[in-house]
Design a protein around this motif. Structure first.
Motif, PDB file in Angstrom:
ATOM      1  N   UNK A 297       9.966  20.474   5.914  1.00  0.00           N
ATOM      2  CA  UNK A 297      10.650  20.890   7.132  1.00  0.00           C
ATOM      3  C   UNK A 297       9.700  21.762   7.936  1.00  0.00           C
ATOM      4  N   UNK A 298       9.356  21.297   9.124  1.00  0.00           N
ATOM      5  CA  UNK A 298       8.477  22.030  10.031  1.00  0.00           C
ATOM      6  C   UNK A 298       9.338  22.658  11.128  1.00  0.00           C
ATOM      7  N   UNK A 299       9.453  23.972  11.107  1.00  0.00           N
ATOM      8  CA  UNK A 299      10.248  24.690  12.107  1.00  0.00           C
ATOM      9  C   UNK A 299      11.669  24.148  12.171  1.00  0.00           C
ATOM     10  N   UNK A 300      12.223  23.849  11.019  1.00  0.00           N
ATOM     11  CA  UNK A 300      13.619  23.426  10.938  1.00  0.00           C
ATOM     12  C   UNK A 300      14.498  24.629  10.658  1.00  0.00           C
ATOM     13  N   UNK A 301      15.748  24.374  10.397  1.00  0.00           N
ATOM     14  CA  UNK A 301      16.672  25.458  10.103  1.00  0.00           C
ATOM     15  C   UNK A 301      17.782  24.967   9.204  1.00  0.00           C
TER      16      UNK A 301
ATOM     17  N   UNK B  88       0.789  -1.223   0.000  1.00  0.00           N
ATOM     18  CA  UNK B  88       0.000   0.000   0.000  1.00  0.00           C
ATOM     19  C   UNK B  88       0.822   1.275   0.000  1.00  0.00           C
ATOM     20  N   UNK B  89       2.138   1.159   0.072  1.00  0.00           N
ATOM     21  CA  UNK B  89       3.003   2.339   0.041  1.00  0.00           C
ATOM     22  C   UNK B  89       3.555   2.493  -1.368  1.00  0.00           C
ATOM     23  N   UNK B  90       3.355   3.661  -1.950  1.00  0.00           N
ATOM     24  CA  UNK B  90       3.917   3.955  -3.259  1.00  0.00           C
ATOM     25  C   UNK B  90       5.368   4.381  -3.044  1.00  0.00           C
ATOM     26  N   UNK B  91       6.298   3.501  -3.367  1.00  0.00           N
ATOM     27  CA  UNK B  91       7.718   3.731  -3.125  1.00  0.00           C
ATOM     28  C   UNK B  91       8.256   4.940  -3.887  1.00  0.00           C
ATOM     29  N   UNK B  92       7.512   5.413  -4.876  1.00  0.00           N
ATOM     30  CA  UNK B  92       7.946   6.576  -5.652  1.00  0.00           C
ATOM     31  C   UNK B  92       7.491   7.893  -5.021  1.00  0.00           C
ATOM     32  N   UNK B  93       6.711   7.810  -3.943  1.00  0.00           N
ATOM     33  CA  UNK B  93       6.114   9.024  -3.357  1.00  0.00           C
ATOM     34  C   UNK B  93       6.441   9.194  -1.878  1.00  0.00           C
ATOM     35  N   UNK B  94       7.577   8.716  -1.443  1.00  0.00           N
ATOM     36  CA  UNK B  94       7.947   8.851  -0.038  1.00  0.00           C
ATOM     37  C   UNK B  94       8.484  10.259   0.211  1.00  0.00           C
ATOM     38  N   UNK B  95       7.919  10.914   1.217  1.00  0.00           N
ATOM     39  CA  UNK B  95       8.314  12.264   1.593  1.00  0.00           C
ATOM     40  C   UNK B  95       8.817  12.218   3.036  1.00  0.00           C
ATOM     41  N   UNK B  96       9.959  12.828   3.273  1.00  0.00           N
ATOM     42  CA  UNK B  96      10.502  12.923   4.625  1.00  0.00           C
ATOM     43  C   UNK B  96       9.964  14.201   5.254  1.00  0.00           C
ATOM     44  N   UNK B  97       9.328  14.064   6.416  1.00  0.00           N
ATOM     45  CA  UNK B  97       8.809  15.195   7.169  1.00  0.00           C
ATOM     46  C   UNK B  97       9.581  15.248   8.479  1.00  0.00           C
ATOM     47  N   UNK B  98      10.177  16.398   8.754  1.00  0.00           N
ATOM     48  CA  UNK B  98      10.936  16.537   9.986  1.00  0.00           C
ATOM     49  C   UNK B  98      10.578  17.822  10.699  1.00  0.00           C
ATOM     50  N   UNK B  99      10.562  17.757  12.025  1.00  0.00           N
ATOM     51  CA  UNK B  99      10.266  18.923  12.848  1.00  0.00           C
ATOM     52  C   UNK B  99      11.522  19.321  13.614  1.00  0.00           C
ATOM     53  N   UNK B 100      11.828  20.612  13.632  1.00  0.00           N
ATOM     54  CA  UNK B 100      12.953  21.174  14.360  1.00  0.00           C
ATOM     55  C   UNK B 100      14.258  20.533  13.867  1.00  0.00           C
ATOM     56  N   UNK B 101      14.967  19.790  14.715  1.00  0.00           N
ATOM     57  CA  UNK B 101      16.196  19.139  14.278  1.00  0.00           C
ATOM     58  C   UNK B 101      15.906  18.161  13.138  1.00  0.00           C
ATOM     59  N   UNK B 102      14.747  17.501  13.191  1.00  0.00           N
ATOM     60  CA  UNK B 102      14.365  16.590  12.105  1.00  0.00           C
ATOM     61  C   UNK B 102      14.206  17.319  10.783  1.00  0.00           C
ATOM     62  N   UNK B 103      13.707  18.566  10.850  1.00  0.00           N
ATOM     63  CA  UNK B 103      13.598  19.371   9.642  1.00  0.00           C
ATOM     64  C   UNK B 103      14.960  19.766   9.098  1.00  0.00           C
ATOM     65  N   UNK B 104      15.905  19.964  10.005  1.00  0.00           N
ATOM     66  CA  UNK B 104      17.273  20.275   9.598  1.00  0.00           C
ATOM     67  C   UNK B 104      17.938  19.047   8.964  1.00  0.00           C
TER      68      UNK B 104
ATOM     69  N   UNK C 273      11.076  18.382  -4.627  1.00  0.00           N
ATOM     70  CA  UNK C 273      10.318  19.464  -3.982  1.00  0.00           C
ATOM     71  C   UNK C 273      10.630  19.552  -2.485  1.00  0.00           C
ATOM     72  N   UNK C 274      10.715  20.783  -2.006  1.00  0.00           N
ATOM     73  CA  UNK C 274      10.990  21.039  -0.597  1.00  0.00           C
ATOM     74  C   UNK C 274       9.987  22.077  -0.100  1.00  0.00           C
ATOM     75  N   UNK C 275       9.262  21.731   0.958  1.00  0.00           N
ATOM     76  CA  UNK C 275       8.313  22.649   1.580  1.00  0.00           C
ATOM     77  C   UNK C 275       8.848  22.991   2.962  1.00  0.00           C
ATOM     78  N   UNK C 276       9.012  24.279   3.222  1.00  0.00           N
ATOM     79  CA  UNK C 276       9.502  24.754   4.512  1.00  0.00           C
ATOM     80  C   UNK C 276       8.377  25.539   5.169  1.00  0.00           C
ATOM     81  N   UNK C 277       7.976  25.108   6.368  1.00  0.00           N
ATOM     82  CA  UNK C 277       6.915  25.775   7.114  1.00  0.00           C
ATOM     83  C   UNK C 277       7.478  26.284   8.430  1.00  0.00           C
ATOM     84  N   UNK C 278       7.185  27.548   8.714  1.00  0.00           N
ATOM     85  CA  UNK C 278       7.704  28.178   9.917  1.00  0.00           C
ATOM     86  C   UNK C 278       6.635  29.076  10.505  1.00  0.00           C
ATOM     87  N   UNK C 279       6.339  28.914  11.779  1.00  0.00           N
ATOM     88  CA  UNK C 279       5.373  29.776  12.450  1.00  0.00           C
ATOM     89  C   UNK C 279       5.993  31.111  12.801  1.00  0.00           C
TER      90      UNK C 279
END
Length: 160
Positions: free
Chosen positions: A62-66, A28-44, A136-142
């Motif tokens: 990257x959620x609140x990464x740097x 059920x996982x499309x191996x061509x569409x895996x996206x890494x989502x990281x928060x803070x250090x994980x976003x870095x 593609x890279x999406x960066x989200x920061x509050x």
């Protein structure tokens, strides 16, 4: 699914490619569409994880990464909550230890973080990982995030 051991958050990156392979192998996982989502250090770390995946990561969030130096972020976070000159001086003393990061021994720490972890982290600059990627890279920061500043969001703009 393979067994994964619990490790310290300060273990150098290394087992993420196996985790991505395990995920890609799941029904059920499309191996061509895996996206890494990281928060803070994980976003870095997300760009490095994507770079080391061998092309198996299709995007990053990257959620609140740097893209700034990790110890600069830790310094700023500590200074933001320092209550007196004694605390500020201790923070400055710890931050100065990072000036000779490559010379620290395996049992040394900076801000309580093991030197080998920091040495590994700094040997893989975010900018280098980003330069090696064409995904593609999406960066989200509050805007009102009290730990990750607007400067951290701008660091992505400069790195990209």
């Amino acid at each position: 699914m393979p067994d994964f051991e619990v490790v310290s958050p300060y273990q150098p990156a290394g087992d993420q490619p196996e985790a991505i392979e395990a995920l890609a192998a799941q029904p059920g996982v499309d191996a061509e569409c895996i996206v890494v989502v990281g928060h803070s250090l994980g976003g870095m770390l997300a760009p490095r994880i994507a770079q080391e995946s061998g092309g198996k990561v299709a995007g990053i969030v990257s959620l609140a990464g740097t893209a700034r130096g990790y110890l600069d972020v830790v310094y700023d976070q500590n200074m933001d909550v320092a209550q007196d000159d004694s605390q500020r001086n201790t923070i400055k003393r710890e931050h100065r230890k990072a000036e000779n990061l490559s010379e620290l021994d395996a049992d040394d720490t900076v801000f309580g973080i093991p030197a080998p972890y920091l040495q590994d982290l700094y040997s893989h600059p975010v900018e280098e990982s980003l330069a090696a990627l064409s995904i593609p890279i999406l960066v989200l920061q509050g805007e009102n995030d009290f730990q990750m500043h607007t400067e951290d969001f701008r660091s992505w703009e400069e790195a990209l």
